[in-house]
Structure formats: C-alpha cells, structure tokens
Design a protein around this motif. Structure first.
Motif, PDB file in Angstrom:
ATOM      1  N   GLU A  44       0.824  -1.204   0.000  1.00 30.27           N
ATOM      2  CA  GLU A  44       0.000   0.000   0.000  1.00 30.27           C
ATOM      3  C   GLU A  44       0.854   1.247   0.000  1.00 30.27           C
ATOM      4  O   GLU A  44       1.870   1.319   0.703  1.00 30.27           O
ATOM      5  N   ARG A  45       0.429   2.219  -0.762  1.00 28.16           N
ATOM      6  CA  ARG A  45       1.144   3.484  -0.844  1.00 28.16           C
ATOM      7  C   ARG A  45       1.254   4.128   0.540  1.00 28.16           C
ATOM      8  O   ARG A  45       0.308   4.143   1.320  1.00 28.16           O
ATOM      9  N   GLY A  46       2.459   4.653   0.827  1.00 26.74           N
ATOM     10  CA  GLY A  46       2.680   5.311   2.104  1.00 26.74           C
ATOM     11  C   GLY A  46       3.052   4.375   3.229  1.00 26.74           C
ATOM     12  O   GLY A  46       3.411   4.815   4.322  1.00 26.74           O
ATOM     13  N   GLN A  47       2.985   3.065   2.983  1.00 27.28           N
ATOM     14  CA  GLN A  47       3.340   2.069   3.988  1.00 27.28           C
ATOM     15  C   GLN A  47       4.668   1.413   3.639  1.00 27.28           C
ATOM     16  O   GLN A  47       5.139   1.494   2.505  1.00 27.28           O
ATOM     17  N   VAL A  62      -0.534  -1.534 -10.605  1.00 28.07           N
ATOM     18  CA  VAL A  62       0.131  -0.529  -9.775  1.00 28.07           C
ATOM     19  C   VAL A  62      -0.663   0.763  -9.924  1.00 28.07           C
ATOM     20  O   VAL A  62      -0.782   1.299 -11.039  1.00 28.07           O
ATOM     21  N   ILE A  63      -1.218   1.271  -8.816  1.00 25.91           N
ATOM     22  CA  ILE A  63      -2.130   2.410  -8.907  1.00 25.91           C
ATOM     23  C   ILE A  63      -1.826   3.467  -7.855  1.00 25.91           C
ATOM     24  O   ILE A  63      -1.256   3.187  -6.800  1.00 25.91           O
ATOM     25  N   VAL A  64      -2.210   4.689  -8.183  1.00 20.13           N
ATOM     26  CA  VAL A  64      -2.243   5.800  -7.231  1.00 20.13           C
ATOM     27  C   VAL A  64      -3.623   6.417  -7.352  1.00 20.13           C
ATOM     28  O   VAL A  64      -4.123   6.618  -8.459  1.00 20.13           O
ATOM     29  N   VAL A  83       7.440  -7.028  -7.054  1.00 18.38           N
ATOM     30  CA  VAL A  83       6.640  -6.044  -6.310  1.00 18.38           C
ATOM     31  C   VAL A  83       7.363  -5.704  -5.009  1.00 18.38           C
ATOM     32  O   VAL A  83       7.800  -6.602  -4.281  1.00 18.38           O
ATOM     33  N   GLY A  84       7.488  -4.403  -4.717  1.00 16.78           N
ATOM     34  CA  GLY A  84       7.979  -3.967  -3.415  1.00 16.78           C
ATOM     35  C   GLY A  84       9.462  -3.775  -3.302  1.00 16.78           C
ATOM     36  O   GLY A  84       9.963  -3.444  -2.226  1.00 16.78           O
ATOM     37  N   GLU A  85      10.202  -3.906  -4.411  1.00 17.05           N
ATOM     38  CA  GLU A  85      11.661  -3.841  -4.311  1.00 17.05           C
ATOM     39  C   GLU A  85      12.170  -2.438  -4.019  1.00 17.05           C
ATOM     40  O   GLU A  85      13.177  -2.265  -3.319  1.00 17.05           O
ATOM     41  N   SER A  95       5.594   4.028  -3.060  1.00 18.61           N
ATOM     42  CA  SER A  95       5.097   5.202  -3.772  1.00 18.61           C
ATOM     43  C   SER A  95       3.763   4.930  -4.455  1.00 18.61           C
ATOM     44  O   SER A  95       3.134   5.856  -4.971  1.00 18.61           O
ATOM     45  N   ALA A  96       3.321   3.683  -4.479  1.00 19.53           N
ATOM     46  CA  ALA A  96       2.048   3.337  -5.111  1.00 19.53           C
ATOM     47  C   ALA A  96       1.500   2.080  -4.447  1.00 19.53           C
ATOM     48  O   ALA A  96       2.214   1.369  -3.734  1.00 19.53           O
ATOM     49  N   THR A  97       0.233   1.830  -4.681  1.00 20.47           N
ATOM     50  CA  THR A  97      -0.427   0.623  -4.199  1.00 20.47           C
ATOM     51  C   THR A  97      -0.421  -0.423  -5.308  1.00 20.47           C
ATOM     52  O   THR A  97      -0.640  -0.088  -6.478  1.00 20.47           O
ATOM     53  N   VAL A  98      -0.156  -1.655  -4.942  1.00 20.19           N
ATOM     54  CA  VAL A  98      -0.255  -2.761  -5.904  1.00 20.19           C
ATOM     55  C   VAL A  98      -1.437  -3.625  -5.473  1.00 20.19           C
ATOM     56  O   VAL A  98      -1.454  -4.155  -4.361  1.00 20.19           O
ATOM     57  N   GLN A  99      -2.420  -3.738  -6.347  1.00 23.33           N
ATOM     58  CA  GLN A  99      -3.675  -4.412  -6.021  1.00 23.33           C
ATOM     59  C   GLN A  99      -3.896  -5.591  -6.962  1.00 23.33           C
ATOM     60  O   GLN A  99      -3.703  -5.480  -8.177  1.00 23.33           O
ATOM     61  N   ALA A 100      -4.307  -6.709  -6.388  1.00 22.74           N
ATOM     62  CA  ALA A 100      -4.569  -7.909  -7.195  1.00 22.74           C
ATOM     63  C   ALA A 100      -5.816  -7.706  -8.048  1.00 22.74           C
ATOM     64  O   ALA A 100      -6.869  -7.338  -7.532  1.00 22.74           O
TER      65      ALA A 100
END
Length: 237
Positions: A44-47, A62-64, A83-85, A95-100
């Motif tokens: 999640e973005r910001g986490q 990958v979304i904002v 994802v998440g590297e 910097s962004a949320t990755v959603q299934a």
C-alpha cells in the motif's frame, strides 16, 4: 502428483534465471508462497513492508488514487514481475499501491534475505541501485501530478522537487528556471505557467529574488500538492 517445491517455483521465474545453484538453494529456504484475493493490496502506498514479492500467477495493477477516487494506473503486472523492491532498497514508503486484479499467487522473500542478494551497502553497485530507485520515484510523481493535479499543483511540485534547504528555513531554488522549462515539465503552456507563477508570487507562496533564485514557502506550497484537497479549476488546464 509431484509436489512443487519452492526451488522448482524459483526456477520458473525469469528474474531468478541467472542464479547459481548455490544461490537458488539459499533463496529456496527463504521464500514462501502467498495468495492474495481479487482486490486485495499486496503493498500500500505510504506504507512499508518487510517482503519482496514476485508474481507466479494472476494479475495485479500498480495504482495511485486521490481522495475523490480518481486513479492512475502506472503498470499492469503479470507472472514474473516483482513487487515492493523499491521500498526495500531505499527504505522509503511505497510510492504506489499494488492491487490484485484476480486471485494472485506470489513468492515472498523476507527483507533480510532480499538485502543479502543486493550489493553491500556503501558499494558502487548499491549506490547505483538507490539512485535508480530515486529516479523511478521522481518519474512516478511526475506521472501522478500530470494525471491528478491541476496546473497549480504541478508547478508547486516541480518547484519543491528542485529546491534545496536555505538558511531561512524554507526551500530555495538557486538555479534560474525559465517559465518555458517549467511549462514543458508540467505539460502546460508558457502563458498558463506565467499566470500561475505571478499568482503564487502575489499570494506570498514564492519570492523571486533579483538574481533569479526563488525562496519557496513550502508549508503553503505543499497544500497545493495534496491530492485530497479541492481542485483549483478556475485556472487549471
């Protein structure tokens, strides 16, 4: 039916195709398989998260998004994509949320094991990786601002990104930046940028010095880059 081991799964991922047998064996003892439901966030973005993921089935995006529900899709991910590297490399929040998009299976590698695969901190290789991540983050911010911000927000973000700390406790843009250059950065006309800059000066957000440098009152400017704030549509392009 043959049991598929973590080592078998690793060998199917192109990202790990160049690993030596010893490296693959080490990673196989550190990875685990995880499943995400449709609509569930991998990161999640910001986490910050403590794992690196590689998709092995399914799809993700990958979304904002802003507070009004508007979304920008940066990328669509397929099996083999990581994802998440970025967050693990530079220690900054995602910097962004990755959603299934569908039910998605991933291989998860914990932070400690992932960092052991990178060049050691302090090395040239590590410095290059961190530099690349910073460029990607800057590119993400540019895409986000073009899609979700009005011209005021985009100009404010360009100014803040180019500022350095000053002795006056505010940001300082030392090198002179032309209105034309700013216009090219934010995707607006030079005339529009000139009007925005004039308004920012008159309202005390920016002080232009005789030498062409600019003192930024970042506390005020930052409100214009807040995606949850109201849009200033009267002058926006």
């Amino acid at each position: 039916m043959a049991i598929v081991t973590e080592l078998d799964l690793l060998r199917r991922v192109p990202l790990f195709g160049l690993l030596t047998a010893e490296q693959a064996q080490f990673l196989s003892t550190s990875v685990s398989k995880r499943r995400f439901r449709r609509g569930e966030a991998l990161v999640e973005r910001g986490q910050r998260s403590d794992a690196f993921f590689v998709l092995i089935s399914g799809r993700a995006r990958v979304i904002v998004a802003d507070e009004r529900g508007r979304e920008v899709i940066f990328a669509s991910l397929r099996p083999g994509d990581p994802v998440g590297e970025m967050s693990l490399i530079d220690g900054e929040p995602h910097s962004a949320t990755v959603q299934a998009e569908t039910q998605t299976d991933v291989l998860a590698l914990d932070r400690e094991a992932f960092l052991r695969c990178l060049p050691p901190e302090g090395s040239v290789g590590h410095a290059v990786l961190v530099g690349l991540v910073r460029r990607l983050r800057k590119a993400d911010r540019s895409i986000e601002s073009l899609a979700l911000m009005d011209v005021y927000g985009r100009v404010a973000r360009v100014l803040m990104d180019g500022a350095a700390p000053s002795t006056e406790g505010e940001g300082m843009v030392v090198e002179k930046v032309t209105r034309q250059d700013i216009a090219k950065m934010v995707g607006a006309s030079r005339e529009m940028v000139s009007r925005v800059m004039k308004d920012l000066e008159e309202r005390g957000f920016v002080e232009v010095r005789d030498d062409g440098s600019m003192l930024l009152h970042e506390g005020r400017l930052s409100s214009m880059t807040d995606l949850s704030g109201p849009a200033r549509t009267e002058d926006a392009a």
